[in-house]
Write a protein that holds these residues in place. Structure first.
Motif: not given
Length: 165
Positions: A27-46
């Motif tokens: 829920a916190t991510l939805k309210r205030k996602a960091p600008k580079n969230l998509d990049k972090i998500v890809q890194e964590v997924h990998t």
């Protein structure tokens, strides 16, 4: 349980224990996602999928039936050289929402070796599961939270994402 298998029940219990924490984090991510969230998500997924071998688990294939799109049905029926109605009658049913799903689980295409016998033509839902490489991951918070209960990789994804964000 062989040592090369994933302890699904252990991950399920951990996910149950952390549902509230995970819900609040997402829920916190939805309210205030960091600008580079998509990049972090890809890194964590990998990172998670370099640690987790889905063929040592296959819990999704045993418990969570995919939703079949018309394109999925057409592609898989063609693979088996079956007419669409024959394929649907053999494997699928329509659920209460009008969606096409397997008649029963586990997946009829899951081998004893945890490998998918139709991997190259598998449904879109199977290709995308557990959806941890999506852009704007916060748009599917409820799905991510639900998936942590069934998928050790989804659970680890949320845990590692919490550490990184």
């Amino acid at each position: 349980m062989p040592t090369d298998q994933i302890d699904i029940e252990r991950y399920h219990q951990l996910a149950l224990q952390k549902q509230k924490e995970h819900r609040l984090f997402l829920a916190t991510l939805k309210r205030k996602a960091p600008k580079n969230l998509d990049k972090i998500v890809q890194e964590v997924h990998t990172e998670v999928f370099s640690e987790i071998d889905c063929t040592k688990c296959a819990n999704c294939c045993r418990t969570l039936g995919p939703l079949f799109t018309e394109a999925d049905i057409t592609r898989i029926a063609k693979h088996f050289r079956m007419k669409l109605p024959v394929f649907e009658e053999a494997f699928l049913k329509t659920d209460e929402d009008g969606d096409k799903i397997f008649q029963s689980m586990p997946c009829p295409f899951l081998g004893e070796d945890n490998l998918c016998s139709i991997y190259d033509v598998r449904p879109k839902a199977c290709r995308e599961f557990p959806h941890t490489d999506r852009k704007k991951i916060y748009q599917i918070n409820n799905l991510t939270l639900k998936n942590t209960l069934f998928c050790p990789a989804a659970y680890l994804f949320v845990e590692k994402l919490r550490e990184r964000v």
